[in-house]
Design a protein around this motif. Structure first.
Motif, short mmCIF file in Angstrom:
data_model
loop_
_atom_site.label_atom_id
_atom_site.label_comp_id
_atom_site.label_asym_id
_atom_site.label_seq_id
_atom_site.Cartn_x
_atom_site.Cartn_y
_atom_site.Cartn_z
N GLY A 35 -0.66 0.25 8.34
CA GLY A 35 -0.34 1.67 8.28
C GLY A 35 -1.41 2.52 7.63
O GLY A 35 -1.22 3.74 7.48
N LEU A 36 -2.54 1.93 7.26
CA LEU A 36 -3.60 2.69 6.59
C LEU A 36 -4.44 3.43 7.64
O LEU A 36 -5.52 2.99 8.03
N SER A 37 -3.96 4.56 8.06
CA SER A 37 -4.59 5.28 9.17
C SER A 37 -5.94 5.88 8.80
O SER A 37 -6.74 6.21 9.69
N ASN A 38 -6.22 6.03 7.50
CA ASN A 38 -7.51 6.58 7.07
C ASN A 38 -8.54 5.50 6.79
O ASN A 38 -9.71 5.83 6.51
N LEU A 39 -8.14 4.24 6.85
CA LEU A 39 -9.06 3.15 6.51
C LEU A 39 -10.10 2.96 7.62
O LEU A 39 -9.76 2.68 8.76
N HIS A 40 -11.38 3.10 7.24
CA HIS A 40 -12.48 2.97 8.19
C HIS A 40 -13.27 1.68 8.00
O HIS A 40 -13.84 1.16 8.95
N LYS A 41 -13.32 1.17 6.75
CA LYS A 41 -14.09 -0.03 6.46
C LYS A 41 -13.21 -1.04 5.72
O LYS A 41 -12.54 -0.71 4.75
N PHE B 232 0.84 -1.18 0.00
CA PHE B 232 0.00 0.00 0.00
C PHE B 232 0.88 1.24 0.00
O PHE B 232 1.95 1.26 0.62
N PRO B 233 0.45 2.30 -0.70
CA PRO B 233 1.29 3.50 -0.74
C PRO B 233 1.40 4.17 0.62
O PRO B 233 0.48 4.09 1.45
N HIS B 234 2.53 4.82 0.88
CA HIS B 234 2.70 5.59 2.10
C HIS B 234 1.74 6.78 2.07
O HIS B 234 1.44 7.34 1.02
N ASN B 235 1.25 7.14 3.22
CA ASN B 235 0.30 8.26 3.32
C ASN B 235 -0.93 8.03 2.45
O ASN B 235 -1.45 8.94 1.81
N SER B 236 -1.39 6.77 2.42
CA SER B 236 -2.54 6.41 1.60
C SER B 236 -3.81 7.10 2.09
O SER B 236 -4.00 7.32 3.29
N PHE B 237 -4.70 7.43 1.14
CA PHE B 237 -5.98 8.02 1.47
C PHE B 237 -7.09 6.97 1.56
O PHE B 237 -8.26 7.32 1.74
N LEU B 238 -6.76 5.70 1.42
CA LEU B 238 -7.77 4.64 1.40
C LEU B 238 -8.66 4.68 2.64
O LEU B 238 -8.17 4.69 3.78
N GLU B 239 -9.98 4.69 2.37
CA GLU B 239 -10.98 4.71 3.45
C GLU B 239 -11.79 3.42 3.49
O GLU B 239 -12.29 3.04 4.55
#
Length: 344
Positions: free
Chosen positions: A126-132, A100-107
């Motif tokens: 590391g996907l800090s924006n991932l909610h689902k 996964f890319p660094h600083n990913s926007f994946l939600e």
């Protein structure tokens, strides 16, 4: 398409001549790309030599039922701008990307019915924006390749997994933001249990049901909706004395209990907030609690429970009066009784 400067969405369906999409030829304004039923596509985003890919704005990528798909991207890297990734029914797909890319926007990530998928990209924790996160029906998947630490994204609110992602279960207790949890066919129960902040829990065909009940569902003090399907072949009464349910419950569904005969009065007495009860596929179930159902109940649904249906049939069943005060009663998808009321 590259010279199209205002196109933000592309939908391609049933195009059998399509084998790849050159990333460098996509419109620079594109935000949503959907590819479905293109049986010969092998790579969705192909990086071509000598063609510079513009800065991507792609946020939503949907890939469905592309039965020859081998890779999502030829570069091994997903677009860093992606927010939503959905892949379903791609039976030849083995790998999505290397990492996964660094600083990913994946939600939101949903990967389902990809029978040959063997690994997820590295760095999911590391996907800090991932909610689902939804991963189901991918039987050959190892969610943590190369000995990666079994950690889940810290801000998950919604998680749906099955037996292929059993390793993920053992990191669930750390998810302080988790609200919705659905797990299917898991064979081991995490020693630390589940996070007590979840509000919805769906468990299906688990071999850990007894261990879960011993751990104590009553610890889930914020739980409002509980659904249990299968996994209790020896259960004759629900809930058992060891199986205290949280008083916070407003919705309860139980189904596919082949030997269930009764619902316990003691177990239901504490459900003072219960508004919705759904009972399905319990062929031996004959009765509701002796001391009637909680007075808070607004909706009662009964499906494929022949003995129960006969006993509580409107104006005919000998126990009809016990449920007559419930505003909405539905038996086998037929509305048996209904009052006008405002649901909460």
């Amino acid at each position: 398409m590259y010279n199209t400067t205002c196109l933000d969405s592309i939908f391609i369906c049933g195009c059998d001549s399509l084998t790849y999409i050159a990333k460098g030829h996509l419109p620079p304004t594109l935000r949503r790309l959907t590819i479905e039923y293109c049986k010969n596509i092998r790579t969705v985003l192909l990086e071509e030599d000598g063609i510079n890919s513009t800065t991507s704005l792609l946020e939503d990528l949907h890939i469905g039922f592309c039965t020859s798909l081998e890779s999502v991207t030829s570069s091994g890297e997903l677009p860093a701008t992606l927010k939503h990734l959905f892949i379903c029914g791609c039976k030849t797909l083995e790998s999505m990307a290397e990492s996964f890319p660094h600083n990913s926007f994946l939600e939101f990530i949903s990967i389902t019915h990809c029978g040959n998928l063997k690994s997820l990209p590295r760095g999911i924790h590391g996907l800090s924006n991932l909610h689902k996160l939804v991963i189901e029906s991918c039987p050959n998947l190892d969610p943590f390749p190369d000995g990666e630490r079994e950690l889940l994204p810290p801000n998950l609110r919604w998680l749906m997994i099955d037996e292929a992602c059993e390793k993920m279960v053992h990191g669930i207790h750390n998810l302080a933001s988790l609200q919705y949890l659905k797990i299917s066919s898991i064979v081991s129960f995490p020693e630390e249990g589940f996070p007590t902040n979840i509000t919805e829990l769906v468990i299906k065909y688990l071999n850990i049901t007894e261990a879960l009940f011993e751990w104590g569902l009553h610890r889930l003090t914020s739980l409002r909706r509980l659904e249990i399907e299968g996994g209790c072949p020896h259960l004759v009464s629900f809930p058992t004395p060891k199986m205290m349910l949280p008083a916070s419950l407003t919705s309860l569904r139980i189904s596919s209990f082949p030997n269930l005969e009764s619902l316990s009065s003691d177990g239901f007495r504490g459900l003072v907030s219960l508004e919705h009860l759904d009972v399905a596929e319990c062929e031996k179930l004959t009765s509701f609690p002796m001391n009637d159902l909680p007075p808070s109940l607004l909706i009662l649904q009964i499906s494929k429970c022949p003995l129960l249906e006969e006993r509580y049939k409107r104006d005919q069943g000998r126990e009809w009066t016990k449920i007559a005060q419930i505003p909405c009663v539905e038996i086998d998808d037929r509305l048996t009784y209904r009052e006008v009321y405002l649901g909460k």
